[in-house]
Scaffold this active site. Structure first.
Site, PDB file in Angstrom:
ATOM      1  N   SER A 171       6.392  -5.097  -7.503  1.00  0.00           N
ATOM      2  CA  SER A 171       5.981  -4.225  -8.484  1.00  0.00           C
ATOM      3  C   SER A 171       6.232  -2.831  -8.115  1.00  0.00           C
ATOM      4  CB  SER A 171       5.306  -4.467  -9.574  1.00  0.00           C
ATOM      5  OG  SER A 171       5.103  -3.396 -10.367  1.00  0.00           O
ATOM      6  N   TYR A 193      -4.413  -6.670 -10.486  1.00  0.00           N
ATOM      7  CA  TYR A 193      -2.941  -6.937 -10.582  1.00  0.00           C
ATOM      8  C   TYR A 193      -1.911  -6.477  -9.342  1.00  0.00           C
ATOM      9  CZ  TYR A 193       2.082  -7.123 -12.094  1.00  0.00           C
ATOM     10  OH  TYR A 193       3.367  -7.216 -11.781  1.00  0.00           O
ATOM     11  N   LYS A 237      -0.002  -8.047  -5.937  1.00  0.00           N
ATOM     12  CA  LYS A 237       1.090  -7.884  -5.453  1.00  0.00           C
ATOM     13  C   LYS A 237       1.464  -7.466  -3.897  1.00  0.00           C
ATOM     14  CE  LYS A 237       3.339  -8.996  -9.039  1.00  0.00           C
ATOM     15  NZ  LYS A 237       4.248 -10.241  -9.031  1.00  0.00           N
TER      16      LYS A 237
END
Ligand code: NAD
Ligand code: UD1
Length: 339
Positions: free
Chosen positions: A127, A151, A155
């Site tokens: 992302s 989050y 990643k």
């Protein structure tokens, strides 16, 4: 020549379902594993209908090594596209262990199964969030990375695990795709984004206001250092994103080691621009009010897309108008999502 079979984790989800369709259309056989924690199997039935092709589906949790191993034993997998994971930033702050377990541990299990089965090609959904809060736009792949929430950190951890793997064993082919803001839906309105509960992201929120499920949109801040003061993002049509995965798969065939690509349009649009585009294309007013900034948001995020254009021979085709029209078409045809 027969194309290799692609194992798609999280293939029933939003980006996954559109990518499965692009893969089938490009002639790849597809196996999906998805535990349906954030999706419905109906999306895959619609993918089959749209493509007039069949795919294999296993309702398997990637954190379950035994179940996942069986899938690798049943099919001769050529490459993996790995979408499965949790993705809500706010929720990740409240449930860090669940996020690290599902995203990081789940990926570890997947990689161990791949190693055992001799599968060495993986395309991973990263992302733009890994560019953190301080980088200058446009973001280039070689910019420093950081994270501000679990989050984003999950990643980043996964990116590092995959890069380490390529250093240790050069037979791995790893592609990290850093998505900007995927929006829109297949123009048929058969598949699209179906978030649970109240949407966190702008486009699904706008669609639910348009369909009458929500009353008005809150615009999170109009005092950013951007042309109209509202946040600027690189919205990318989910079909352009899906096609980017097919291109990444083709590029991986001749790739050595790891590669990182931004998938975006290279153009930023503000919140107000997106609202106006939606109203104009669809002839619907979106009531909104300005509220305070959302914690953790940055002023502007958009991609430098030169590397993907050059190395993947890929470029987005669809405009903001296409995105808002297709998003609304999906919402209108499926006011309650897949339910
Ligand atoms: P999504 O939630 O629609 O899809 C994820 C899919 O993975 C769901 O179908 C879910 O049921 C499945 N899943 C989750 N945990 C699983 C597990 N343990 N085992 C098996 N299946 C599991 O999300 P999406 O928008 O399609 O995103 C796909 C990927 O792209 C995610 O990794 C996400 O973090 C990443 N990403 C998304 C965006 C975005 O804005 N949509 C942006 C950047 C990156
Ligand atoms: C969010 C995630 C990010 C993730 C990205 C793509 C957060 C804090 N960040 O980012 O980690 O990589 O999605 O999935 O959740 N907006 C409003 N009103 C709303 C919703 C959003 O004004 O109700 C604004 C936001 O302030 C932002 C823009 O719209 O300027 C886009 O927001 P959103 O769709 O949530 O995406 P990101 O903020 O880019």
């Amino acid at each position: 020549m027969m194309k290799p079979l692609i194992l798609v984790t999280g293939g029933a989800g939003y980006v996954g379902s559109h990518t499965c369709l692009s893969l089938l259309e490009a002639g790849y056989p597809v196996v999906v594993v998805d535990n349906l924690s954030n999706s419905k199997a109906e999306s895959l039935r619609r993918v089959e209908k749209l493509s007039a092709k069949k795919l294999f589906f296993y309702p398997v949790d990637i954190c379950d090594p035994e179940a996942l191993k069986k899938v690798f034993m049943l099919h001769s997998v050529g490459a993996v596209i790995h979408f499965a994971g949790f993705k809500a930033v706010g929720e990740s702050v409240e449930k860090p262990l669940e996020y690290y377990h599902n995203n990081v541990y789940g990926t570890m299990v997947l990689l161990e199964c791949m190693r055992e089965a001799g599968v060495r090609t993986i395309i991973f959904s990263s992302s733009a969030t890994v560019y953190g809060m301080t980088e200058k736009v446009p973001f280039r792949e070689d910019a420093p990375t950081s994270a501000t929430n679990p989050y984003g950190r999950s990643k980043l951890f996964i990116e590092h695990i995959l890069l380490d793997l390529c250093v240790a064993d050069p037979s791995w082919r790893v592609t990290l795709l850093r998505y900007f803001n995927p929006v829109g839906a297949h123009p048929s309105g058969e598949i699209g984004e179906d978030p649970r509960g109240i949407p966190n992201n702008l486009m699904p929120f706008v669609c639910q206001v348009a369909v009458g499920r929500l009353k008005e949109l809150q615009v999170f801040g109009n005092d950013y250092p951007t042309p109209d003061g509202t946040g600027v993002r690189d919205y990318i049509h989910v079909l352009d994103l899906a096609e980017g995965h097919v291109k990444a798969l083709e590029a991986a065939e001749t790739q050595q080691g790891a590669a990182i690509y931004n998938l975006g349009t290279g153009r930023g649009h503000s919140v107000l621009e997106l609202i106006r585009a939606f109203e104009k294309a669809n002839g619907i007013k979106i009531p909104y009010s300005i509220s305070g900034r959302r914690p953790g948001d940055i002023a502007a995020s958009y991609a430098d897309v030169q590397k993907a254009e050059k190395c993947l021979n890929w470029k987005t085709q669809r405009t903001l108008e296409d995105m808002v029209r297709d998003a609304w078409n999906w919402q209108k045809k499926n006011p309650e999502g897949y339910a």
